[in-house]
Design an enzyme around this catalytic site. Sequence first.
Site, short mmCIF file in Angstrom:
data_model
loop_
_atom_site.label_atom_id
_atom_site.label_comp_id
_atom_site.label_asym_id
_atom_site.label_seq_id
_atom_site.Cartn_x
_atom_site.Cartn_y
_atom_site.Cartn_z
N ASP A 8 0.88 -1.17 0.00
CA ASP A 8 0.00 0.00 0.00
C ASP A 8 0.92 1.23 0.00
O ASP A 8 2.12 1.10 0.19
CB ASP A 8 -0.88 -0.02 1.27
N SER A 9 0.30 2.39 -0.17
CA SER A 9 1.08 3.63 -0.06
C SER A 9 1.57 3.85 1.37
O SER A 9 2.42 4.70 1.61
CB SER A 9 0.21 4.82 -0.47
N CYS A 71 -4.39 -1.51 -1.94
CA CYS A 71 -4.54 -0.07 -2.10
C CYS A 71 -5.48 0.16 -3.28
O CYS A 71 -5.18 -0.29 -4.39
CB CYS A 71 -3.16 0.52 -2.40
N GLU A 150 -2.06 7.61 8.98
CA GLU A 150 -0.59 7.52 8.97
C GLU A 150 0.00 8.08 10.27
O GLU A 150 1.06 7.63 10.71
CB GLU A 150 -0.01 8.26 7.77
N CYS A 182 -11.05 3.04 0.27
CA CYS A 182 -9.61 3.26 0.49
C CYS A 182 -9.23 2.42 1.70
O CYS A 182 -9.95 2.42 2.71
CB CYS A 182 -9.34 4.74 0.77
N THR A 183 -8.12 1.70 1.59
CA THR A 183 -7.79 0.74 2.64
C THR A 183 -7.36 1.40 3.95
O THR A 183 -7.28 0.74 4.98
CB THR A 183 -6.69 -0.23 2.16
N HIS A 184 -7.07 2.69 3.92
CA HIS A 184 -6.78 3.38 5.18
C HIS A 184 -8.05 3.58 6.02
O HIS A 184 -7.99 3.61 7.24
CB HIS A 184 -6.18 4.78 4.91
N1 DGL Z 1 -4.71 3.18 0.97
C1 DGL Z 1 -4.84 3.72 -0.30
C2 DGL Z 1 -6.08 3.37 -1.04
O1 DGL Z 1 -6.65 2.34 -0.77
C3 DGL Z 1 -4.10 4.93 -0.71
C4 DGL Z 1 -4.32 6.18 0.01
C5 DGL Z 1 -3.38 7.22 -0.51
O2 DGL Z 1 -2.18 6.96 -0.51
O3 DGL Z 1 -3.85 8.26 -0.94
O4 DGL Z 1 -6.52 4.07 -1.90
#
Ligand code: DGL
Length: 250
Positions: A8-9, A71, A150, A182-184
Amino acid sequence: MATIGVFDSGSGGLSVLRELLKLLPKEKYVYFADNAHCPYGEKTAEYVQDRARAVTDILLGMGADIIVVACNTATAAAIEVLRAEYPAVPFIGMEPAVKPAALGTRSGVIGVLATAGTLKGSKYLNTKGKYGNNVRIVERVGRGFVELVESGTLSGPEAESVVRESLQPLLDEGADTIVLGCTHYPFLMDVIKSIAGPSVRIIDPAPSVARHTVSVMRERGIETNNEESPETSYYASGDPESMRKLLLFL
Ligand code: DGL
Protein backbone atom coordinates in the site's frame (compact mmCIF):
# COMPACT_ATOMS: atom_id res chain seq x y z
CA MET A 1 4.30 -22.34 2.59
CA ALA A 2 3.42 -19.49 0.29
CA THR A 3 4.98 -16.06 0.43
CA ILE A 4 2.30 -13.40 0.06
CA GLY A 5 3.43 -9.87 -0.78
CA VAL A 6 1.09 -7.07 0.28
CA PHE A 7 1.59 -3.38 -0.40
CA ASP A 8 0.00 0.00 0.00
CA SER A 9 1.08 3.63 -0.06
CA GLY A 10 1.38 3.32 3.71
CA SER A 11 -0.28 1.53 6.59
CA GLY A 12 -3.77 1.30 5.07
CA GLY A 13 -3.11 -2.09 3.50
CA LEU A 14 -2.77 -3.49 7.01
CA SER A 15 -6.59 -3.53 7.03
CA VAL A 16 -6.34 -6.09 4.22
CA LEU A 17 -3.45 -7.99 5.79
CA ARG A 18 -5.59 -8.33 8.94
CA GLU A 19 -8.26 -10.19 6.93
CA LEU A 20 -5.69 -12.31 5.10
CA LEU A 21 -4.20 -13.40 8.42
CA LYS A 22 -7.65 -14.56 9.57
CA LEU A 23 -8.11 -16.80 6.55
CA LEU A 24 -4.51 -17.87 5.99
CA PRO A 25 -2.71 -17.66 9.32
CA LYS A 26 0.12 -20.02 8.47
CA GLU A 27 1.77 -18.30 5.52
CA LYS A 28 4.75 -16.03 5.15
CA TYR A 29 3.73 -12.40 4.58
CA VAL A 30 5.86 -9.51 3.42
CA TYR A 31 4.13 -6.17 3.90
CA PHE A 32 5.54 -3.10 2.18
CA ALA A 33 4.39 0.41 3.10
CA ASP A 34 5.51 2.87 0.44
CA ASN A 35 5.12 5.66 2.93
CA ALA A 36 7.96 7.80 1.58
CA HIS A 37 5.59 8.40 -1.35
CA CYS A 38 2.28 8.54 0.54
CA PRO A 39 -0.38 9.63 -0.25
CA TYR A 40 -0.91 8.13 -3.71
CA GLY A 41 -4.44 9.55 -3.91
CA GLU A 42 -3.56 12.93 -5.44
CA LYS A 43 -0.65 11.73 -7.62
CA THR A 44 -0.78 11.06 -11.36
CA ALA A 45 -1.51 7.55 -12.63
CA GLU A 46 2.02 7.42 -14.13
CA TYR A 47 3.59 8.21 -10.77
CA VAL A 48 1.58 5.51 -9.02
CA GLN A 49 2.43 3.02 -11.79
CA ASP A 50 6.15 3.72 -11.31
CA ARG A 51 5.85 3.18 -7.57
CA ALA A 52 3.80 -0.01 -8.08
CA ARG A 53 6.53 -1.42 -10.36
CA ALA A 54 9.27 -0.50 -7.90
CA VAL A 55 7.44 -2.10 -4.97
CA THR A 56 6.56 -5.18 -7.04
CA ASP A 57 10.27 -5.66 -7.81
CA ILE A 58 11.09 -5.44 -4.10
CA LEU A 59 8.39 -7.97 -3.14
CA LEU A 60 9.40 -10.39 -5.90
CA GLY A 61 12.99 -10.03 -4.71
CA MET A 62 11.77 -11.20 -1.30
CA GLY A 63 10.22 -14.29 -2.85
CA ALA A 64 6.56 -13.28 -3.18
CA ASP A 65 4.45 -15.92 -4.97
CA ILE A 66 1.45 -13.62 -5.19
CA ILE A 67 1.00 -9.88 -4.68
CA VAL A 68 -2.00 -8.25 -3.06
CA VAL A 69 -2.28 -4.62 -4.12
CA ALA A 70 -3.88 -3.56 -0.84
CA CYS A 71 -4.54 -0.07 -2.10
CA ASN A 72 -7.55 1.05 -4.12
CA THR A 73 -5.62 3.92 -5.69
CA ALA A 74 -2.75 1.70 -6.86
CA THR A 75 -5.26 -0.88 -8.12
CA ALA A 76 -7.04 1.81 -10.12
CA ALA A 77 -3.86 3.26 -11.61
CA ALA A 78 -1.60 0.28 -11.99
CA ILE A 79 -3.06 -3.20 -11.77
CA GLU A 80 -3.54 -3.60 -15.53
CA VAL A 81 0.03 -2.40 -16.13
CA LEU A 82 1.39 -4.80 -13.50
CA ARG A 83 -0.53 -7.76 -14.97
CA ALA A 84 0.78 -6.92 -18.45
CA GLU A 85 4.38 -6.41 -17.36
CA TYR A 86 4.64 -9.35 -14.94
CA PRO A 87 2.48 -11.99 -16.64
CA ALA A 88 3.70 -14.83 -14.43
CA VAL A 89 2.72 -13.10 -11.19
CA PRO A 90 -0.83 -13.28 -9.80
CA PHE A 91 -1.94 -9.82 -8.64
CA ILE A 92 -5.01 -9.30 -6.46
CA GLY A 93 -6.54 -5.83 -6.50
CA MET A 94 -9.09 -4.00 -4.41
CA GLU A 95 -12.68 -4.02 -5.65
CA PRO A 96 -14.88 -1.00 -4.96
CA ALA A 97 -17.78 -2.62 -3.09
CA VAL A 98 -20.52 -0.91 -5.09
CA LYS A 99 -22.29 -4.20 -5.87
CA PRO A 100 -23.06 -5.31 -2.28
CA ALA A 101 -23.94 -1.74 -1.42
CA ALA A 102 -26.36 -1.43 -4.34
CA LEU A 103 -27.96 -4.78 -3.49
CA GLY A 104 -28.39 -3.95 0.18
CA THR A 105 -29.48 -0.31 0.27
CA ARG A 106 -33.01 0.46 1.48
CA SER A 107 -32.90 4.20 0.93
CA GLY A 108 -31.62 3.78 -2.64
CA VAL A 109 -28.66 6.06 -1.92
CA ILE A 110 -25.15 4.77 -1.39
CA GLY A 111 -22.17 6.82 -0.37
CA VAL A 112 -18.63 6.12 -1.53
CA LEU A 113 -15.59 7.45 0.28
CA ALA A 114 -12.32 7.04 -1.63
CA THR A 115 -9.31 8.94 -2.91
CA ALA A 116 -9.50 11.21 -5.95
CA GLY A 117 -7.40 8.70 -7.93
CA THR A 118 -9.81 5.86 -7.21
CA LEU A 119 -12.94 7.87 -7.99
CA LYS A 120 -11.69 8.84 -11.43
CA GLY A 121 -10.26 5.41 -12.29
CA SER A 122 -11.91 3.28 -14.96
CA LYS A 123 -12.32 0.32 -12.60
CA TYR A 124 -14.56 2.31 -10.29
CA LEU A 125 -16.41 4.00 -13.16
CA ASN A 126 -17.12 0.61 -14.78
CA THR A 127 -18.36 -0.92 -11.53
CA LYS A 128 -20.56 2.08 -10.97
CA GLY A 129 -21.94 1.79 -14.50
CA LYS A 130 -22.68 -1.89 -13.97
CA TYR A 131 -24.31 -1.87 -10.53
CA GLY A 132 -25.30 1.71 -9.98
CA ASN A 133 -28.30 1.89 -12.30
CA ASN A 134 -31.08 1.60 -9.79
CA VAL A 135 -29.44 3.52 -6.99
CA ARG A 136 -28.06 6.99 -6.51
CA ILE A 137 -24.36 7.05 -5.77
CA VAL A 138 -22.88 10.00 -3.93
CA GLU A 139 -19.12 10.30 -3.62
CA ARG A 140 -16.61 12.18 -1.53
CA VAL A 141 -12.85 12.10 -1.18
CA GLY A 142 -12.04 11.30 2.43
CA ARG A 143 -9.97 14.43 2.72
CA GLY A 144 -7.32 14.12 5.43
CA PHE A 145 -8.29 10.53 6.33
CA VAL A 146 -5.01 9.01 5.08
CA GLU A 147 -2.97 11.58 7.02
CA LEU A 148 -4.93 10.79 10.20
CA VAL A 149 -4.27 7.08 9.86
CA GLU A 150 -0.59 7.52 8.97
CA SER A 151 -0.14 9.63 12.10
CA GLY A 152 -2.00 7.06 14.22
CA THR A 153 -4.78 9.54 15.06
CA LEU A 154 -7.71 7.12 15.00
CA SER A 155 -10.00 8.81 17.51
CA GLY A 156 -10.51 12.11 19.32
CA PRO A 157 -11.75 15.55 18.28
CA GLU A 158 -9.39 16.01 15.34
CA ALA A 159 -10.30 12.65 13.80
CA GLU A 160 -13.99 13.35 14.37
CA SER A 161 -13.96 16.72 12.69
CA VAL A 162 -11.92 15.53 9.68
CA VAL A 163 -14.17 12.49 9.17
CA ARG A 164 -17.38 14.45 9.66
CA GLU A 165 -16.44 16.94 6.97
CA SER A 166 -16.47 14.26 4.23
CA LEU A 167 -18.99 11.84 5.68
CA GLN A 168 -21.78 14.23 6.71
CA PRO A 169 -22.60 15.36 3.14
CA LEU A 170 -23.16 11.70 2.15
CA LEU A 171 -25.48 11.17 5.13
CA ASP A 172 -27.29 14.41 4.33
CA GLU A 173 -27.97 13.03 0.84
CA GLY A 174 -29.74 10.06 2.44
CA ALA A 175 -27.04 7.39 2.10
CA ASP A 176 -27.83 4.37 4.28
CA THR A 177 -24.76 2.45 3.08
CA ILE A 178 -21.21 3.77 2.96
CA VAL A 179 -18.52 2.03 0.92
CA LEU A 180 -14.98 2.49 2.20
CA GLY A 181 -13.04 2.75 -1.05
CA CYS A 182 -9.61 3.26 0.49
CA THR A 183 -7.79 0.74 2.64
CA HIS A 184 -6.78 3.38 5.18
CA TYR A 185 -10.38 4.23 6.04
CA PRO A 186 -11.33 1.06 8.01
CA PHE A 187 -8.89 2.20 10.71
CA LEU A 188 -11.29 5.10 11.27
CA MET A 189 -14.26 2.73 11.56
CA ASP A 190 -15.13 3.68 15.16
CA VAL A 191 -15.27 7.37 14.32
CA ILE A 192 -17.17 6.69 11.09
CA LYS A 193 -19.73 4.55 12.93
CA SER A 194 -20.18 7.06 15.71
CA ILE A 195 -20.97 9.80 13.18
CA ALA A 196 -23.10 7.66 10.85
CA GLY A 197 -25.11 5.99 13.62
CA PRO A 198 -26.34 2.40 13.89
CA SER A 199 -28.76 2.48 10.97
CA VAL A 200 -26.03 3.08 8.38
CA ARG A 201 -24.15 0.09 7.02
CA ILE A 202 -20.42 0.59 6.47
CA ILE A 203 -18.79 -1.74 3.95
CA ASP A 204 -15.09 -2.59 4.17
CA PRO A 205 -14.18 -4.66 1.09
CA ALA A 206 -11.10 -6.22 2.76
CA PRO A 207 -12.78 -9.51 3.84
CA SER A 208 -13.97 -10.20 0.31
CA VAL A 209 -10.54 -9.34 -1.14
CA ALA A 210 -9.00 -11.81 1.33
CA ARG A 211 -11.48 -14.52 0.25
CA HIS A 212 -10.68 -13.80 -3.39
CA THR A 213 -6.94 -14.12 -2.63
CA VAL A 214 -7.53 -17.59 -1.18
CA SER A 215 -9.48 -18.71 -4.24
CA VAL A 216 -6.82 -17.41 -6.65
CA MET A 217 -4.11 -19.20 -4.66
CA ARG A 218 -6.09 -22.44 -4.90
CA GLU A 219 -6.65 -21.99 -8.64
CA ARG A 220 -2.96 -21.30 -9.23
CA GLY A 221 -1.85 -24.18 -7.03
CA ILE A 222 0.03 -21.91 -4.63
CA GLU A 223 0.60 -24.04 -1.59
CA THR A 224 -0.97 -22.93 1.69
CA ASN A 225 -1.16 -23.98 5.34
CA ASN A 226 1.59 -26.55 5.50
CA GLU A 227 2.23 -25.96 9.19
CA GLU A 228 5.72 -24.49 8.85
CA SER A 229 6.38 -21.54 11.12
CA PRO A 230 4.44 -18.59 9.71
CA GLU A 231 5.93 -15.12 9.77
CA THR A 232 5.04 -11.58 8.82
CA SER A 233 7.70 -9.00 8.04
CA TYR A 234 7.10 -5.32 7.58
CA TYR A 235 9.08 -2.92 5.43
CA ALA A 236 8.65 0.76 4.68
CA SER A 237 10.24 3.09 2.16
CA GLY A 238 9.96 5.90 4.74
CA ASP A 239 9.63 6.04 8.52
CA PRO A 240 8.65 2.58 9.80
CA GLU A 241 7.53 4.00 13.16
CA SER A 242 4.23 5.25 11.74
CA MET A 243 3.16 1.64 11.16
CA ARG A 244 3.81 0.51 14.71
CA LYS A 245 0.59 1.82 16.26
CA LEU A 246 -1.57 0.16 13.63
CA LEU A 247 0.05 -3.21 14.10
CA LEU A 248 -1.87 -3.42 17.37
CA PHE A 249 -5.03 -3.75 15.27
CA LEU A 250 -3.88 -6.90 13.49
N1 DGL B 1 -4.71 3.18 0.97
C1 DGL B 1 -4.84 3.72 -0.30
C2 DGL B 1 -6.08 3.37 -1.04
O1 DGL B 1 -6.65 2.34 -0.77
C3 DGL B 1 -4.10 4.93 -0.71
C4 DGL B 1 -4.32 6.18 0.01
C5 DGL B 1 -3.38 7.22 -0.51
O2 DGL B 1 -2.18 6.96 -0.51
O3 DGL B 1 -3.85 8.26 -0.94
O4 DGL B 1 -6.52 4.07 -1.90
